[in-house]
Design a protein around this motif. Structure first.
Motif, PDB file in Angstrom:
ATOM      1  N   GLN A   1       0.539  -1.487  -0.478  1.00 29.58           N
ATOM      2  CA  GLN A   1      -0.232  -0.202  -0.282  1.00 29.58           C
ATOM      3  C   GLN A   1       1.030   1.394   0.621  1.00 29.58           C
ATOM      4  O   GLN A   1       0.210   2.254  -0.499  1.00 29.58           O
ATOM      5  N   VAL A   2       2.209   1.067  -0.035  1.00 31.98           N
ATOM      6  CA  VAL A   2       2.816   2.653   0.105  1.00 31.98           C
ATOM      7  C   VAL A   2       2.903   2.961  -1.026  1.00 31.98           C
ATOM      8  O   VAL A   2       2.928   2.850  -2.208  1.00 31.98           O
ATOM      9  N   GLU A   3       2.631   4.394  -0.736  1.00 30.54           N
ATOM     10  CA  GLU A   3       2.374   5.611  -2.070  1.00 30.54           C
ATOM     11  C   GLU A   3       3.739   5.924  -2.387  1.00 30.54           C
ATOM     12  O   GLU A   3       4.049   7.144  -3.023  1.00 30.54           O
ATOM     13  N   ARG A   4       4.292   6.180  -0.969  1.00 28.69           N
ATOM     14  CA  ARG A   4       5.267   7.673  -0.759  1.00 28.69           C
ATOM     15  C   ARG A   4       6.878   7.265  -0.741  1.00 28.69           C
ATOM     16  O   ARG A   4       6.721   6.411   1.084  1.00 28.69           O
ATOM     17  N   LEU A   5       7.231   6.978  -1.199  1.00 28.51           N
ATOM     18  CA  LEU A   5       9.402   6.777  -0.611  1.00 28.51           C
ATOM     19  C   LEU A   5       9.932   7.692  -0.619  1.00 28.51           C
ATOM     20  O   LEU A   5      10.317   8.005  -1.719  1.00 28.51           O
ATOM     21  N   ASP A   6      10.756   8.270   0.501  1.00 29.71           N
ATOM     22  CA  ASP A   6      12.114   9.238   0.107  1.00 29.71           C
ATOM     23  C   ASP A   6      13.257   8.875   0.531  1.00 29.71           C
ATOM     24  O   ASP A   6      13.407   8.515   2.173  1.00 29.71           O
ATOM     25  N   LEU A   7      14.305   8.137   0.347  1.00 33.70           N
ATOM     26  CA  LEU A   7      15.577   7.643   0.428  1.00 33.70           C
ATOM     27  C   LEU A   7      16.459   8.800   0.155  1.00 33.70           C
ATOM     28  O   LEU A   7      17.416   8.216   0.036  1.00 33.70           O
ATOM     29  N   SER A   8      16.592   9.557  -0.113  1.00 31.27           N
ATOM     30  CA  SER A   8      16.777  10.934  -0.318  1.00 31.27           C
ATOM     31  C   SER A   8      18.194  10.881   0.413  1.00 31.27           C
ATOM     32  O   SER A   8      17.323  11.147   1.416  1.00 31.27           O
TER      33      SER A   8
ATOM     34  N   PRO B   1      24.449  -0.129  -7.615  1.00 29.01           N
ATOM     35  CA  PRO B   1      23.798  -0.354  -9.308  1.00 29.01           C
ATOM     36  C   PRO B   1      22.236   1.024  -8.484  1.00 29.01           C
ATOM     37  O   PRO B   1      22.062  -0.104  -7.525  1.00 29.01           O
ATOM     38  N   VAL B   2      21.620   1.279  -9.592  1.00 30.52           N
ATOM     39  CA  VAL B   2      20.358   2.003  -9.285  1.00 30.52           C
ATOM     40  C   VAL B   2      19.607   0.309  -9.768  1.00 30.52           C
ATOM     41  O   VAL B   2      18.410   0.441  -8.151  1.00 30.52           O
TER      42      VAL B   2
ATOM     43  N   GLY C   1      11.901   9.096  -4.112  1.00 28.01           N
ATOM     44  CA  GLY C   1      13.282  10.182  -3.855  1.00 28.01           C
ATOM     45  C   GLY C   1      13.920   9.891  -3.854  1.00 28.01           C
ATOM     46  O   GLY C   1      14.487   9.239  -2.769  1.00 28.01           O
ATOM     47  N   LEU C   2      15.163   9.988  -4.898  1.00 25.43           N
ATOM     48  CA  LEU C   2      15.778   8.927  -4.107  1.00 25.43           C
ATOM     49  C   LEU C   2      17.343  10.012  -4.581  1.00 25.43           C
ATOM     50  O   LEU C   2      18.474   9.780  -5.439  1.00 25.43           O
ATOM     51  N   GLY C   3      17.185  11.095  -3.798  1.00 22.99           N
ATOM     52  CA  GLY C   3      18.119  12.691  -4.277  1.00 22.99           C
ATOM     53  C   GLY C   3      19.524  12.384  -3.670  1.00 22.99           C
ATOM     54  O   GLY C   3      19.408  11.661  -2.632  1.00 22.99           O
ATOM     55  N   GLY C   4      20.385  12.333  -4.437  1.00 26.27           N
ATOM     56  CA  GLY C   4      21.408  12.489  -3.354  1.00 26.27           C
ATOM     57  C   GLY C   4      22.086  11.800  -3.090  1.00 26.27           C
ATOM     58  O   GLY C   4      22.925  11.308  -2.058  1.00 26.27           O
ATOM     59  N   THR C   5      21.651  10.211  -3.755  1.00 21.88           N
ATOM     60  CA  THR C   5      22.225   8.669  -3.218  1.00 21.88           C
ATOM     61  C   THR C   5      22.776   8.001  -3.437  1.00 21.88           C
ATOM     62  O   THR C   5      23.814   7.101  -3.667  1.00 21.88           O
ATOM     63  N   ASN C   6      23.394   8.832  -5.209  1.00 21.98           N
ATOM     64  CA  ASN C   6      25.241   8.502  -6.037  1.00 21.98           C
ATOM     65  C   ASN C   6      24.344   6.766  -6.460  1.00 21.98           C
ATOM     66  O   ASN C   6      25.317   6.362  -6.188  1.00 21.98           O
ATOM     67  N   LEU C   7      23.475   7.470  -6.659  1.00 20.31           N
ATOM     68  CA  LEU C   7      22.855   5.133  -7.373  1.00 20.31           C
ATOM     69  C   LEU C   7      23.655   5.662  -9.249  1.00 20.31           C
ATOM     70  O   LEU C   7      23.180   6.669  -9.374  1.00 20.31           O
ATOM     71  N   TYR C   8      23.727   4.806  -9.482  1.00 21.05           N
ATOM     72  CA  TYR C   8      24.249   4.803 -11.431  1.00 21.05           C
ATOM     73  C   TYR C   8      24.106   3.945 -11.771  1.00 21.05           C
ATOM     74  O   TYR C   8      23.348   3.015 -11.650  1.00 21.05           O
TER      75      TYR C   8
ATOM     76  N   LEU D   1       9.115  11.202  -9.515  1.00 25.85           N
ATOM     77  CA  LEU D   1      10.488  10.663  -9.184  1.00 25.85           C
ATOM     78  C   LEU D   1      11.368  12.049  -9.843  1.00 25.85           C
ATOM     79  O   LEU D   1      11.611  12.394 -10.403  1.00 25.85           O
ATOM     80  N   ASP D   2      12.411  11.868  -8.255  1.00 27.83           N
ATOM     81  CA  ASP D   2      13.261  12.794  -7.983  1.00 27.83           C
ATOM     82  C   ASP D   2      14.247  12.386  -8.082  1.00 27.83           C
ATOM     83  O   ASP D   2      15.050  11.707  -6.488  1.00 27.83           O
ATOM     84  N   PHE D   3      15.143  13.086  -8.971  1.00 34.52           N
ATOM     85  CA  PHE D   3      16.495  11.760  -8.650  1.00 34.52           C
ATOM     86  C   PHE D   3      17.534  13.418  -8.550  1.00 34.52           C
ATOM     87  O   PHE D   3      19.172  13.238  -9.040  1.00 34.52           O
ATOM     88  N   PHE D   4      17.155  13.940  -7.741  1.00 31.78           N
ATOM     89  CA  PHE D   4      18.105  15.316  -7.995  1.00 31.78           C
ATOM     90  C   PHE D   4      18.988  15.350  -7.438  1.00 31.78           C
ATOM     91  O   PHE D   4      20.024  14.691  -5.888  1.00 31.78           O
ATOM     92  N   GLY D   5      20.269  15.605  -7.877  1.00 29.72           N
ATOM     93  CA  GLY D   5      21.820  15.453  -7.285  1.00 29.72           C
ATOM     94  C   GLY D   5      22.157  14.278  -6.702  1.00 29.72           C
ATOM     95  O   GLY D   5      22.818  14.123  -5.800  1.00 29.72           O
ATOM     96  N   SER D   6      21.898  13.302  -7.456  1.00 31.57           N
ATOM     97  CA  SER D   6      22.431  11.992  -7.562  1.00 31.57           C
ATOM     98  C   SER D   6      23.145  11.768  -8.565  1.00 31.57           C
ATOM     99  O   SER D   6      22.814  10.783  -9.556  1.00 31.57           O
TER     100      SER D   6
END
Length: 996
Positions: free
Chosen positions: A267-274, A281-282, A297-304, A320-325
């Protein structure tokens, strides 16, 4: 019988009334513990708060030491309304009177701003008296300072087992989150997040298994809680099937590639791990099968790397937020950016916001647009800034008619702006800045009447921006056309339909007259019209129109005339850059709010003002003007000065001695090229924050103080071209951060200081410190390679230089100087140095300029000179060098650039002097031997002469009696006279002491 029935009926009725009355009475609260109030209009009954719960709330209030906003002013023990259910922030059950909610959130705080609203926060601790509120369901104490003296999380909250809602966010607790929170089995909402990750206020959890005991939890926010040691975090949250929102951003999580056999988060709708540095690897992340996600939210996670194939099966995804990753920081992985180009986004039909800023993405921008879901007419925000996209913007960009934000800034996009951009009529922000876009600004942009921000700066755009283009932008608040080749051509009396707040026209052609259409922009907050080709005086409406401005840059124009005398009326102005113009006249009284003023490189004259009018100014740059006279004592009122630059003026006299270090924060002081005199300013010894001190080209005199070594943060020390004398203080080697030392052209004598190896800032092992400083545009030059060279902004910190030339230094060059292997320029010329060049000078690998000319150095040139591969300037002229000139490396090419580099050294031979070394070498060796023999014979001669003279005197006394008698008589007379002198003096001193 009929009578008996009546009596029986009456009795039964009475009994029934009594029973009902007893039942009703038993259901009411005991006397003194509650209050029943009947509403006459509605007929309903309101139950007041229970007495013991009222007492518990008052005890809670006693734990509050500060309530600046008066939030708890209604909580009174006597007088006023004593019904706690009527108190502010308290909610009670209308049926039972129990307190079921405490809503004490600091509503004056913006939770997105660190430390905001602290002046309105409750201060104190959370009292254990809350345990009396066993029916409490809702507890919100967020955004207050209720950490108490211990700052530990209150464990007793785990006993409030009826809690459904618990919000303690932004309370700066310290220490572990207690596992007792797992007892709150009815909890649905839990927020323990912090406003910022701060090691001083850092909560942590090493075991998150207590989360598995919260089966009803729907909302969990633990942002900035340290979970670096909680390796089971993913397993724990996956066992809470009711979760809808999970925010674990900035939690120092190590990875997100756990293997989860049972993923119950359906049921999870919002997940923020930034903000967690996963750096893997992503595609290996565990959450790709969460098909119910609407926000990821995955910003700043250095996933690649490439996305998981399941990414395309997330049809509910809206954001989909990958800001600064920014991709992997592993240097062995060369392709470390995100690769979304190969991801299947066909089914992401609900995508509204896509943020891929600063993610090391590359490729053709048109190809990327083709990969976007074509079924998503709802795409509203597209953030692709700060990547490496190339190519041109496709002319079919208009298919996404719902776009509100299009940000393609800071890429390598070329081509022109397509005219179809004018069909995106929903656009609020269009940012194409800092690319390589060419051509004209299309007139179709005028159709974007909803546009609030038009940002096209730092491109290669050309042509004319007419008022017809600007007239359609009726909602515009922000415009940036700077650093292009654009001309702003509008009628002088044109009144634009928009009211700008932020306007940047740097390097646009707006002149030659001051743009009068700006007169209507009375809401301007920031204005940049630097390098705009304006050759005009300031208009009379300048102050009144820009009275709301806080930041203005009008530098690098031809603005003439004087500064407005009523500048003090610009009460909002904080930063003003008016440098490099043609301003004349005196400096008027400044706006009181001003913190930065740069009016350098003008023709301002007269004395400095007796009242600057801006007590909070921290950056004052007045260099390169015609300001004369003494520095007034009024400068001492500027208690927040950080940068003071008065260089290149006609100031004279001594620098004021009024500054006190407890009030001033000098980090940069520039007084060069004036007529200052007097000793080295003694008050400077207290300013240990100084990292730039420039007193050069003045008339300062006297010796350099020993305390100069206490200015431990100094990186640039320029004292050249003064009248300083005496020795170089040995404490100067305590300046371990020193990068630039200039003592040239003074009267300094003595030896070069020892322990030069302590100047670790001039070595390659030193970690640069300046990168943590704010570095303004510096008016500094470096004398190197025979010329004075200016370096822009912070580049001077990359030039490590020692210049001790034109003094009276003697002795040799210490071997230790060669340990300073980061020095680029070494100038010891025009001194009286002797001895040889250190043989291992070749280890100073960074040397680009070496000048040892006009000294008394001798001996052969060390072969290691050829190891100086960066050397581009060498001057060894007018010394006593001899022997063969070394060859190899840069030495083979330097002579053609400076054919005088070996002049005045008659003993040198070989290429490139075209002297035959066979004879010259012998002559040079002979001269060296003669020189060395003279040096060796001097102490030998002195010693021999002393011995011979002593024996002559001894023999005369020993063998001639008359001489012996005369000698001893002379000795006796001298002894008698000395004795009488001492006795008389001693008696005189004793008499004076007794008299006093």
């Amino acid at each position: 019988m009929r009578t008996m029935s009546y009596r029986t009926t009456t009795a039964l009725s009475f009994i029934l009334v009594v029973v009902i009355t007893a039942i009703i009475s038993s259901s009411l609260p005991p006397t003194g513990h509650g209050l029943s109030l009947r509403n006459a209009s509605s007929g309903t009954t309101a139950i007041g708060c229970l007495g013991h719960e009222r007492i518990a709330l008052l005890e809670f209030k006693q734990g509050i030491t500060s309530d600046p906003a008066g939030f708890l002013s209604s909580w009174r023990q006597s007088g006023g309304d004593q019904d706690c259910c009527q108190w502010r922030g308290v909610r009670c059950s209308k049926r039972t009177g129990h307190v079921v909610g405490l809503h004490l959130r600091n509503v004056a705080v913006d939770p997105s701003i660190v430390n905001s609203g602290d002046e309105t926060a409750l201060v104190g601790q959370i009292s254990p008296s809350l345990l009396s509120l066993q029916r409490l369901k809702h507890l919100d104490l967020s955004l207050n300072n209720l950490e108490g003296p211990t700052r530990l999380f209150p464990e007793f909250l785990g006993s409030l087992k009826n809690l459904r809602y618990l919000n303690l966010s932004a309370i700066p607790f310290y220490g572990s989150i207690p596992p007792q929170l797992g007892n709150l089995t009815k909890l649905q909402y839990l927020d323990l997040s912090l406003k910022t990750y701060d090691i001083d206020y850092n909560m942590y959890s090493t075991d998150t298994s207590w989360l598995t005991r919260l089966p009803s939890l729907q909302y969990l926010n633990m942002r900035s809680v340290n979970l670096s040691m909680a390796l089971d975090w993913a397993h724990a949250v996956s066992m809470v099937p009711s979760l809808r929102v999970l925010d674990l951003s900035d939690c120092s999580l190590a990875s997100a590639n756990q293997s989860l056999p049972h993923l119950n988060l359906t049921q999870v709708e919002r997940l923020d791990l930034s903000g967690n540095d996963f750096n893997h690897p992503v595609a290996s992340c565990w959450f790709w099968n969460l098909t119910s996600l609407t926000y990821l939210g995955l910003g700043g996670t250095n996933l690649y790397g490439k996305f998981h194939h399941a990414f395309g099966g997330m049809p509910s995804l809206q954001v989909l937020d990958f800001f600064g990753s920014s991709g992997t920081n592993d240097p062995y992985i060369t392709d470390g950016g995100l690769d979304i180009m190969t991801a299947n986004m066909t089914n992401l039909c609900n995508l509204q916001i896509l943020i891929l800023s600063s993610s090391y993405m590359n490729g053709d921008i048109t190809e990327f647009f083709e990969h976007l879901p074509q079924c998503s007419p709802r795409l509203e925000e597209l953030h692709l800034d700060n990547n490496d996209f190339t190519g041109v913007i496709p002319n079919w960009i208009g298919r996404w008619a719902s776009l509100v934000i299009l940000d393609l800034s800071n890429n390598q996009i070329n081509g022109s702006v397509p005219s179809e951009i004018g069909t995106l009529t929903s656009l609020l922000t269009l940012d194409l800045s800092n690319n390589q876009i060419t051509g004209l600004v299309p007139s179709e942009i005028s159709k974007l009447n909803n546009l609030t921000s038009l940002i096209l700066g730092w491109n290669n755009l050309s042509g004319v921006i007419t008022q017809e283009i600007l007239a359609g932008l009726t909602s515009l608040r922000w415009i940036d056309l700077s650093s292009n080749s654009l001309k702003i051509a509008v009628d002088a009396n044109w009144l634009p339909p928009f009211i700008l707040q932020y306007a940047y026209f740097a390097s646009c052609d707006m002149g030659p007259q001051f743009p009068t259409w700006l007169k209507s922009q009375i809401e301007i907050v920031e204005l940049d019209i630097s390098c705009a080709g304006i050759f005009d005086s300031l208009p009379g409406w300048f102050v009144s129109t820009f009275s709301n401005a806080s930041w203005m840059n009008i530098s690098y124009n031809g603005v003439s005339g004087t500064l407005p005398t009523n500048m003090g009326a610009m009460e909002s102005l904080r930063r003003l850059y008016f440098n490099s113009n043609h301003l004349t006249g005196p400096i008027p009284k400044l706006p009181q709010s001003l913190s930065v003023l740069d009016i350098s490189r003008n023709f301002l004259s007269g004395p400095l003002p007796s009242n600057f009018g801006a007590p909070g100014i921290g950056d004052l740059r007045l260099f390169s003007n015609r300001i004369a006279g003494h520095v007034p004592q009024s400068i001492c009122q500027l208690q927040y000065l950080d940068i003071l630059d008065l260089a290149d003026n006609f100031l004279e006299g001594e620098f004021p001695e009024c500054f006190e270090p407890q009030n001033f924060f000098f980090r940069m002081l520039f007084l060069s090229n004036n007529r200052f005199s007097g000793k080295f300013p003694p008050r400077l010894q207290r300013f240990t924050n100084l990292y730039i001190l420039d007193l050069s080209w003045n008339n300062f005199s006297g010796g350099l103080p020993m305390w100069i070594g206490n200015l431990a943060n100094l990186e640039i020390l320029r004292l050249g071209h003064n009248n300083f004398s005496g020795n170089i203080p040995p404490t100067i080697t305590n300046l371990t951060n020193l990068l630039h030392l200039d003592l040239a052209d003074n009267g300094i004598s003595g030896f070069l200081p020892r322990n030069l190896s302590n100047l670790s800032g001039m070595t390659t092992r030193h970690s640069p410190t300046t990168f943590g400083h704010y570095v303004p545009v510096l008016n500094l030059s470096v004398t190197t390679k025979g010329d004075a060279r200016y370096y822009e902004e912070g580049q001077i910190f990359n030039m490590v230089v020692i210049d001790l030339s034109a003094n009276f230094l003697t002795g040799g060059i210490p071997e230790e100087i060669t340990s300073l292997d980061a020095v680029h320029g070494l100038n010891l010329s025009h001194n009286r140095l002797s001895g040889k060049i250190p043989s291992n000078i070749g280890i100073m690998q960074a040397l680009e300029s070496l000048d040892l000319s006009e000294n008394k150095l001798y001996g052969e040139l060390p072969q290691s000179l050829s190891n100086l591969t960066y050397l581009s300037y060498l001057d060894l002229s007018y010394n006593n060098f001899s022997g063969r000139i070394p060859s190899g490396g840069q030495l083979d090419t330097l002579y053609s650039q400076n054919p005088f580099m070996y002049d005045g050294n008659s003993g040198l031979c070989g290429d490139p002097l075209h002297k035959n070394c066979s004879e010259e070498q012998k002559h040079g060796d002979r001269k060296t031997e003669e020189h060395d023999s003279k040096l060796m014979s001097f102490p030998f001669g002195v010693g021999s002469g002393f011995v011979v003279g002593l024996w002559v005197v001894f023999c005369v006394i020993l063998f001639k009696k008359s001489r012996r008698i005369a000698y001893f008589r002379l000795f006796d007379n001298a002894y008698d006279k000395l004795y009488v002198f001492v006795v008389v003096k001693w008696a005189s001193l004793v008499q004076k002491t007794d008299t006093h």
